[in-house]
Design an enzyme around this catalytic site. Structure first.
Site, PDB file in Angstrom:
ATOM      1  N   SER A  13       0.830  -1.218   0.000  1.00 55.60           N
ATOM      2  CA  SER A  13       0.000   0.000   0.000  1.00 55.60           C
ATOM      3  C   SER A  13       0.865   1.269   0.000  1.00 55.60           C
ATOM      4  O   SER A  13       0.511   2.263  -0.639  1.00 55.60           O
ATOM      5  CB  SER A  13      -0.973   0.001   1.189  1.00 55.60           C
ATOM      6  OG  SER A  13      -0.281   0.120   2.405  1.00 55.60           O
ATOM      7  N   LEU A  84      10.668  -7.273   3.835  1.00 54.04           N
ATOM      8  CA  LEU A  84      10.937  -8.059   5.045  1.00 54.04           C
ATOM      9  C   LEU A  84      12.280  -8.780   5.053  1.00 54.04           C
ATOM     10  O   LEU A  84      12.643  -9.406   6.034  1.00 54.04           O
ATOM     11  CB  LEU A  84       9.819  -9.092   5.243  1.00 54.04           C
ATOM     12  CG  LEU A  84       8.433  -8.503   5.508  1.00 54.04           C
ATOM     13  CD1 LEU A  84       7.386  -9.605   5.631  1.00 54.04           C
ATOM     14  CD2 LEU A  84       8.442  -7.640   6.770  1.00 54.04           C
ATOM     15  N   LYS A  85      13.016  -8.701   3.958  1.00 49.11           N
ATOM     16  CA  LYS A  85      14.283  -9.447   3.892  1.00 49.11           C
ATOM     17  C   LYS A  85      15.432  -8.577   4.385  1.00 49.11           C
ATOM     18  O   LYS A  85      15.396  -7.348   4.237  1.00 49.11           O
ATOM     19  CB  LYS A  85      14.569  -9.867   2.446  1.00 49.11           C
ATOM     20  CG  LYS A  85      13.407 -10.540   1.759  1.00 49.11           C
ATOM     21  CD  LYS A  85      13.174 -11.911   2.326  1.00 49.11           C
ATOM     22  CE  LYS A  85      12.008 -12.592   1.634  1.00 49.11           C
ATOM     23  NZ  LYS A  85      11.677 -13.870   2.251  1.00 49.11           N
ATOM     24  N   LEU A  86      16.459  -9.260   4.924  1.00 51.36           N
ATOM     25  CA  LEU A  86      17.637  -8.510   5.380  1.00 51.36           C
ATOM     26  C   LEU A  86      18.492  -8.138   4.174  1.00 51.36           C
ATOM     27  O   LEU A  86      18.768  -8.969   3.315  1.00 51.36           O
ATOM     28  CB  LEU A  86      18.438  -9.381   6.351  1.00 51.36           C
ATOM     29  CG  LEU A  86      19.522  -8.648   7.135  1.00 51.36           C
ATOM     30  CD1 LEU A  86      18.905  -7.627   8.092  1.00 51.36           C
ATOM     31  CD2 LEU A  86      20.353  -9.651   7.945  1.00 51.36           C
ATOM     32  N   ASN A 101      14.196   2.722   5.295  1.00 59.59           N
ATOM     33  CA  ASN A 101      13.141   1.773   5.652  1.00 59.59           C
ATOM     34  C   ASN A 101      12.075   2.481   6.479  1.00 59.59           C
ATOM     35  O   ASN A 101      12.351   3.495   7.116  1.00 59.59           O
ATOM     36  CB  ASN A 101      13.746   0.625   6.474  1.00 59.59           C
ATOM     37  CG  ASN A 101      12.731  -0.432   6.841  1.00 59.59           C
ATOM     38  OD1 ASN A 101      11.949  -0.883   5.994  1.00 59.59           O
ATOM     39  ND2 ASN A 101      12.711  -0.844   8.100  1.00 59.59           N
ATOM     40  N   HIS A 103       9.370   1.637   9.603  1.00 58.51           N
ATOM     41  CA  HIS A 103       9.021   0.643  10.628  1.00 58.51           C
ATOM     42  C   HIS A 103       7.776   1.134  11.370  1.00 58.51           C
ATOM     43  O   HIS A 103       7.703   2.310  11.738  1.00 58.51           O
ATOM     44  CB  HIS A 103      10.199   0.482  11.598  1.00 58.51           C
ATOM     45  CG  HIS A 103       9.949  -0.585  12.610  1.00 58.51           C
ATOM     46  ND1 HIS A 103      10.054  -1.931  12.302  1.00 58.51           N
ATOM     47  CD2 HIS A 103       9.554  -0.524  13.907  1.00 58.51           C
ATOM     48  CE1 HIS A 103       9.746  -2.639  13.373  1.00 58.51           C
ATOM     49  NE2 HIS A 103       9.435  -1.814  14.355  1.00 58.51           N
ATOM     50  N   ASP A 144      16.292  -2.868  11.667  1.00 54.48           N
ATOM     51  CA  ASP A 144      15.711  -1.714  12.369  1.00 54.48           C
ATOM     52  C   ASP A 144      16.690  -0.948  13.259  1.00 54.48           C
ATOM     53  O   ASP A 144      16.275  -0.262  14.193  1.00 54.48           O
ATOM     54  CB  ASP A 144      14.500  -2.159  13.232  1.00 54.48           C
ATOM     55  CG  ASP A 144      13.466  -2.903  12.409  1.00 54.48           C
ATOM     56  OD1 ASP A 144      13.235  -2.503  11.252  1.00 54.48           O
ATOM     57  OD2 ASP A 144      12.907  -3.889  12.913  1.00 54.48           O
TER      58      ASP A 144
HETATM   59  C1  GRF Z   1       4.173  -1.112   6.926  1.00 59.86           C
HETATM   60  O1  GRF Z   1       3.456  -1.154   8.117  1.00 59.86           O
HETATM   61  C2  GRF Z   1       5.618  -0.793   7.203  1.00 59.86           C
HETATM   62  O2  GRF Z   1       5.794   0.001   8.318  1.00 59.86           O
HETATM   63  C3  GRF Z   1       6.211  -2.147   7.424  1.00 59.86           C
HETATM   64  O3  GRF Z   1       5.545  -2.978   6.528  1.00 59.86           O
HETATM   65  C4  GRF Z   1       4.248  -2.459   6.260  1.00 59.86           C
HETATM   66  C5  GRF Z   1       4.095  -2.359   4.787  1.00 59.86           C
HETATM   67  O4  GRF Z   1       2.796  -2.128   4.398  1.00 59.86           O
HETATM   68  N1  GRF Z   1       7.638  -2.125   7.287  1.00 59.86           N
HETATM   69  P1  GRF Z   1       2.418  -2.088   2.856  1.00 59.86           P
HETATM   70  O5  GRF Z   1       2.975  -3.367   2.235  1.00 59.86           O
HETATM   71  O6  GRF Z   1       3.045  -0.865   2.280  1.00 59.86           O
HETATM   72  O7  GRF Z   1       0.932  -2.058   2.808  1.00 59.86           O
END
Ligand code: GRF
Length: 189
Positions: A13, A84-86, A101, A103, A144
């Site tokens: 999103s 989500l990957k490092l 990034n 968070h 993070d």
């Molecule tokens: C978000 O909440 C962001 O903070 C986290 O992953 C989510 C991604 O949401 N790192 P989307 O895929 O952009 O909807």
């Protein structure tokens, strides 16, 4: 114009919001979107806007391919929007302080490996925090832990649930993430 790449692993999103906003930007050109998961919605949005989209699973070989692609396409900033990957050190070394990034909590609390999605909001509520928010930060070799660039806060209600908090946080992200990236690439942050 700064050429950016957006990396995603989830719903996308934030990436959709950025594709939309930056399509008329004088500052940012989205040159490619990389997704480590199938994402037809983002793929279609890219097609519509003429942005290159790549879906590849994330492994040693594809990391090199994607890095090569970013270099070849003259990318100057990489935005992790729910990736989500490092990111390996070798990749970071090619883009020092140019990978950002987002968070969904107020770092340095509630970050680290396994702290993503609902896990984060559950932890914030379990800790009886009175507020949460989003952190936009540089990426280093640990999940993070990179330097924080900007944070935006929201209060928690006594009856807050992970689901309601997740909606509040997503709203904050959509409000501030794309503009923060603009300010950053312009050197204002
Ligand atoms: C978000 O909440 C962001 O903070 C986290 O992953 C989510 C991604 O949401 N790192 P989307 O895929 O952009 O909807």
């Amino acid at each position: 114009m700064r050429r950016i790449a957006i990396f995603i692993s989830g719903e996308g999103s934030n990436a959709l919001k950025m594709l939309d906003e930056y399509s008329s930007s004088q500052t940012i050109d989205v040159a490619l979107v990389y997704s480590s998961k199938h994402n037809l919605k983002v793929q279609n949005a890219c097609k519509e806007k003429g942005v290159e989209f790549h879906f590849l699973s994330w492994n040693l070989k594809t990391q090199e391919d994607i890095l090569g692609l970013c270099i070849k396409k003259d990318i100057s900033w990489i935005v992790l929007a729910g990736f989500l990957k490092l990111i390996p050190e070798s990749f970071i070394d090619s883009f020092p302080n140019k990978i950002v990034n987002i968070h969904p909590a107020l770092l340095p609390k509630f970050g680290g490996k396994g702290m993503y999605g609902m896990h984060v909001h559950e932890a914030v509520i379990a800790a009886k925090s009175s507020e949460s928010g989003v952190s936009i930060h540089f990426v280093n070799g640990a999940y993070d832990e990179g330097q924080i660039i900007a944070q935006f806060k929201v209060g928690l209600e006594p009856n807050e649930t992970p689901e309601t908090l997740s909606l509040k946080i997503r709203t904050l992200e959509h409000l501030y993430f794309s503009e923060t990236v603009v300010q950053l690439v312009q050197g204002n942050l």
